[in-house]
Motif scaffolding. Structure first.
Motif, PDB file in Angstrom:
ATOM      1  N   PRO A   1       0.843  -1.201   0.000  1.00 30.60           N
ATOM      2  CA  PRO A   1       0.000   0.000   0.000  1.00 30.60           C
ATOM      3  C   PRO A   1       0.876   1.248   0.000  1.00 30.60           C
ATOM      4  O   PRO A   1       1.944   1.264   0.605  1.00 30.60           O
ATOM      5  CB  PRO A   1      -0.782  -0.112   1.315  1.00 30.60           C
ATOM      6  CG  PRO A   1      -0.659  -1.523   1.745  1.00 30.60           C
ATOM      7  CD  PRO A   1       0.597  -2.051   1.155  1.00 30.60           C
ATOM      8  N   SER A   2       0.441   2.286  -0.685  1.00 26.25           N
ATOM      9  CA  SER A   2       1.271   3.492  -0.800  1.00 26.25           C
ATOM     10  C   SER A   2       1.272   4.328   0.466  1.00 26.25           C
ATOM     11  O   SER A   2       2.141   5.161   0.649  1.00 26.25           O
ATOM     12  CB  SER A   2       0.810   4.341  -1.987  1.00 26.25           C
ATOM     13  OG  SER A   2      -0.551   4.666  -1.850  1.00 26.25           O
ATOM     14  N   VAL A   3       0.287   4.126   1.339  1.00 27.52           N
ATOM     15  CA  VAL A   3       0.240   4.830   2.622  1.00 27.52           C
ATOM     16  C   VAL A   3      -0.147   3.846   3.717  1.00 27.52           C
ATOM     17  O   VAL A   3      -0.798   2.843   3.463  1.00 27.52           O
ATOM     18  CB  VAL A   3      -0.768   6.003   2.622  1.00 27.52           C
ATOM     19  CG1 VAL A   3      -0.378   7.065   1.627  1.00 27.52           C
ATOM     20  CG2 VAL A   3      -2.170   5.522   2.358  1.00 27.52           C
ATOM     21  N   VAL A   4       0.270   4.163   4.936  1.00 25.82           N
ATOM     22  CA  VAL A   4      -0.139   3.366   6.089  1.00 25.82           C
ATOM     23  C   VAL A   4      -1.433   3.975   6.613  1.00 25.82           C
ATOM     24  O   VAL A   4      -1.486   5.169   6.908  1.00 25.82           O
ATOM     25  CB  VAL A   4       0.948   3.376   7.186  1.00 25.82           C
ATOM     26  CG1 VAL A   4       0.461   2.655   8.432  1.00 25.82           C
ATOM     27  CG2 VAL A   4       2.227   2.738   6.659  1.00 25.82           C
ATOM     28  N   ALA A   5      -2.480   3.167   6.680  1.00 27.24           N
ATOM     29  CA  ALA A   5      -3.791   3.646   7.126  1.00 27.24           C
ATOM     30  C   ALA A   5      -4.297   2.740   8.237  1.00 27.24           C
ATOM     31  O   ALA A   5      -3.726   1.681   8.507  1.00 27.24           O
ATOM     32  CB  ALA A   5      -4.777   3.646   5.958  1.00 27.24           C
ATOM     33  N   GLU A   6      -5.367   3.151   8.849  1.00 26.74           N
ATOM     34  CA  GLU A   6      -6.014   2.308   9.847  1.00 26.74           C
ATOM     35  C   GLU A   6      -6.378   0.971   9.198  1.00 26.74           C
ATOM     36  O   GLU A   6      -6.806   0.947   8.036  1.00 26.74           O
ATOM     37  CB  GLU A   6      -7.286   2.982  10.361  1.00 26.74           C
ATOM     38  CG  GLU A   6      -7.038   4.194  11.219  1.00 26.74           C
ATOM     39  CD  GLU A   6      -6.380   3.838  12.532  1.00 26.74           C
ATOM     40  OE1 GLU A   6      -6.763   2.831  13.163  1.00 26.74           O
ATOM     41  OE2 GLU A   6      -5.455   4.574  12.911  1.00 26.74           O
ATOM     42  N   PRO A   7      -6.228  -0.138   9.920  1.00 22.55           N
ATOM     43  CA  PRO A   7      -6.570  -1.441   9.333  1.00 22.55           C
ATOM     44  C   PRO A   7      -7.990  -1.505   8.777  1.00 22.55           C
ATOM     45  O   PRO A   7      -8.205  -2.104   7.729  1.00 22.55           O
ATOM     46  CB  PRO A   7      -6.390  -2.420  10.507  1.00 22.55           C
ATOM     47  CG  PRO A   7      -5.360  -1.765  11.361  1.00 22.55           C
ATOM     48  CD  PRO A   7      -5.634  -0.285  11.254  1.00 22.55           C
ATOM     49  N   SER A   8      -8.951  -0.863   9.433  1.00 25.00           N
ATOM     50  CA  SER A   8     -10.326  -0.926   8.931  1.00 25.00           C
ATOM     51  C   SER A   8     -10.464  -0.231   7.586  1.00 25.00           C
ATOM     52  O   SER A   8     -11.180  -0.706   6.701  1.00 25.00           O
ATOM     53  CB  SER A   8     -11.304  -0.330   9.943  1.00 25.00           C
ATOM     54  OG  SER A   8     -11.015   1.038  10.156  1.00 25.00           O
ATOM     55  N   LEU A   9      -9.779   0.878   7.382  1.00 27.62           N
ATOM     56  CA  LEU A   9      -9.825   1.582   6.100  1.00 27.62           C
ATOM     57  C   LEU A   9      -9.117   0.760   5.019  1.00 27.62           C
ATOM     58  O   LEU A   9      -9.620   0.632   3.901  1.00 27.62           O
ATOM     59  CB  LEU A   9      -9.184   2.961   6.216  1.00 27.62           C
ATOM     60  CG  LEU A   9      -9.127   3.773   4.924  1.00 27.62           C
ATOM     61  CD1 LEU A   9     -10.521   4.001   4.350  1.00 27.62           C
ATOM     62  CD2 LEU A   9      -8.420   5.091   5.164  1.00 27.62           C
ATOM     63  N   THR A  10      -7.983   0.193   5.361  1.00 29.00           N
ATOM     64  CA  THR A  10      -7.263  -0.653   4.403  1.00 29.00           C
ATOM     65  C   THR A  10      -8.140  -1.838   3.990  1.00 29.00           C
ATOM     66  O   THR A  10      -8.221  -2.176   2.803  1.00 29.00           O
ATOM     67  CB  THR A  10      -5.949  -1.156   5.021  1.00 29.00           C
ATOM     68  OG1 THR A  10      -5.172  -0.027   5.432  1.00 29.00           O
ATOM     69  CG2 THR A  10      -5.135  -1.965   4.021  1.00 29.00           C
ATOM     70  N   ALA A  11      -8.829  -2.449   4.938  1.00 30.36           N
ATOM     71  CA  ALA A  11      -9.712  -3.576   4.630  1.00 30.36           C
ATOM     72  C   ALA A  11     -10.871  -3.144   3.743  1.00 30.36           C
ATOM     73  O   ALA A  11     -11.239  -3.852   2.802  1.00 30.36           O
ATOM     74  CB  ALA A  11     -10.243  -4.194   5.924  1.00 30.36           C
ATOM     75  N   GLN A  12     -11.447  -1.978   4.009  1.00 31.63           N
ATOM     76  CA  GLN A  12     -12.556  -1.484   3.185  1.00 31.63           C
ATOM     77  C   GLN A  12     -12.118  -1.278   1.744  1.00 31.63           C
ATOM     78  O   GLN A  12     -12.835  -1.647   0.805  1.00 31.63           O
ATOM     79  CB  GLN A  12     -13.097  -0.174   3.749  1.00 31.63           C
ATOM     80  CG  GLN A  12     -13.889  -0.329   5.016  1.00 31.63           C
ATOM     81  CD  GLN A  12     -14.317   1.014   5.585  1.00 31.63           C
ATOM     82  OE1 GLN A  12     -14.035   2.069   5.030  1.00 31.63           O
ATOM     83  NE2 GLN A  12     -14.985   0.973   6.711  1.00 31.63           N
ATOM     84  N   VAL A  13     -10.952  -0.698   1.540  1.00 33.66           N
ATOM     85  CA  VAL A  13     -10.453  -0.475   0.180  1.00 33.66           C
ATOM     86  C   VAL A  13     -10.178  -1.805  -0.501  1.00 33.66           C
ATOM     87  O   VAL A  13     -10.541  -2.010  -1.661  1.00 33.66           O
ATOM     88  CB  VAL A  13      -9.194   0.418   0.193  1.00 33.66           C
ATOM     89  CG1 VAL A  13      -8.567   0.503  -1.187  1.00 33.66           C
ATOM     90  CG2 VAL A  13      -9.531   1.807   0.715  1.00 33.66           C
ATOM     91  N   LEU A  14      -9.545  -2.733   0.215  1.00 33.04           N
ATOM     92  CA  LEU A  14      -9.262  -4.051  -0.354  1.00 33.04           C
ATOM     93  C   LEU A  14     -10.537  -4.739  -0.816  1.00 33.04           C
ATOM     94  O   LEU A  14     -10.617  -5.225  -1.947  1.00 33.04           O
ATOM     95  CB  LEU A  14      -8.597  -4.922   0.709  1.00 33.04           C
ATOM     96  CG  LEU A  14      -7.115  -5.168   0.575  1.00 33.04           C
ATOM     97  CD1 LEU A  14      -6.594  -5.885   1.801  1.00 33.04           C
ATOM     98  CD2 LEU A  14      -6.772  -5.918  -0.673  1.00 33.04           C
ATOM     99  N   VAL A  15     -11.543  -4.785   0.044  1.00 33.69           N
ATOM    100  CA  VAL A  15     -12.794  -5.470  -0.289  1.00 33.69           C
ATOM    101  C   VAL A  15     -13.494  -4.788  -1.457  1.00 33.69           C
ATOM    102  O   VAL A  15     -14.031  -5.453  -2.346  1.00 33.69           O
ATOM    103  CB  VAL A  15     -13.705  -5.562   0.948  1.00 33.69           C
ATOM    104  CG1 VAL A  15     -15.095  -6.042   0.583  1.00 33.69           C
ATOM    105  CG2 VAL A  15     -13.082  -6.484   1.985  1.00 33.69           C
ATOM    106  N   ALA A  16     -13.451  -3.475  -1.496  1.00 33.45           N
ATOM    107  CA  ALA A  16     -14.121  -2.739  -2.571  1.00 33.45           C
ATOM    108  C   ALA A  16     -13.500  -3.023  -3.935  1.00 33.45           C
ATOM    109  O   ALA A  16     -14.190  -2.993  -4.951  1.00 33.45           O
ATOM    110  CB  ALA A  16     -14.081  -1.244  -2.284  1.00 33.45           C
ATOM    111  N   TYR A  17     -12.209  -3.323  -3.972  1.00 32.51           N
ATOM    112  CA  TYR A  17     -11.523  -3.497  -5.255  1.00 32.51           C
ATOM    113  C   TYR A  17     -11.066  -4.913  -5.539  1.00 32.51           C
ATOM    114  O   TYR A  17     -10.390  -5.145  -6.536  1.00 32.51           O
ATOM    115  CB  TYR A  17     -10.330  -2.538  -5.335  1.00 32.51           C
ATOM    116  CG  TYR A  17     -10.809  -1.114  -5.453  1.00 32.51           C
ATOM    117  CD1 TYR A  17     -11.227  -0.608  -6.679  1.00 32.51           C
ATOM    118  CD2 TYR A  17     -10.891  -0.292  -4.344  1.00 32.51           C
ATOM    119  CE1 TYR A  17     -11.698   0.686  -6.789  1.00 32.51           C
ATOM    120  CE2 TYR A  17     -11.367   1.005  -4.451  1.00 32.51           C
ATOM    121  CZ  TYR A  17     -11.767   1.490  -5.668  1.00 32.51           C
ATOM    122  OH  TYR A  17     -12.241   2.761  -5.773  1.00 32.51           O
ATOM    123  N   LEU A  18     -11.465  -5.876  -4.709  1.00 28.59           N
ATOM    124  CA  LEU A  18     -11.131  -7.264  -5.009  1.00 28.59           C
ATOM    125  C   LEU A  18     -11.867  -7.701  -6.270  1.00 28.59           C
ATOM    126  O   LEU A  18     -13.018  -7.309  -6.497  1.00 28.59           O
ATOM    127  CB  LEU A  18     -11.540  -8.184  -3.854  1.00 28.59           C
ATOM    128  CG  LEU A  18     -10.616  -8.191  -2.648  1.00 28.59           C
ATOM    129  CD1 LEU A  18     -11.250  -9.008  -1.519  1.00 28.59           C
ATOM    130  CD2 LEU A  18      -9.263  -8.749  -2.994  1.00 28.59           C
TER     131      LEU A  18
END
Length: 54
Positions: A21-38
């Motif tokens: 990931p290009s930035v370190v974010a809260e795990p919940s935000l990282t998970a939301q982005v991952l799920v949205a773009y899987l």
């Protein structure tokens, strides 16, 4: 230092997108982005052709 949850998500991110990931974010935000773009997955089917006992 990122926490354990973020590190696990970063590893999944790299497996999916081929880079960290290009930035370190809260795990919940990282998970939301991952799920949205899987990518979509094929649905499960439970037909006779899928039964390993046959």
């Amino acid at each position: 230092m990122p926490d354990v949850a973020y590190q696990a998500l970063a590893e999944l991110w790299e497996a999916v997108f081929g880079e960290q990931p290009s930035v370190v974010a809260e795990p919940s935000l990282t998970a939301q982005v991952l799920v949205a773009y899987l990518p979509p997955v094929e649905p499960y089917s439970f037909g006779a052709e899928d039964d390993p006992e046959d």
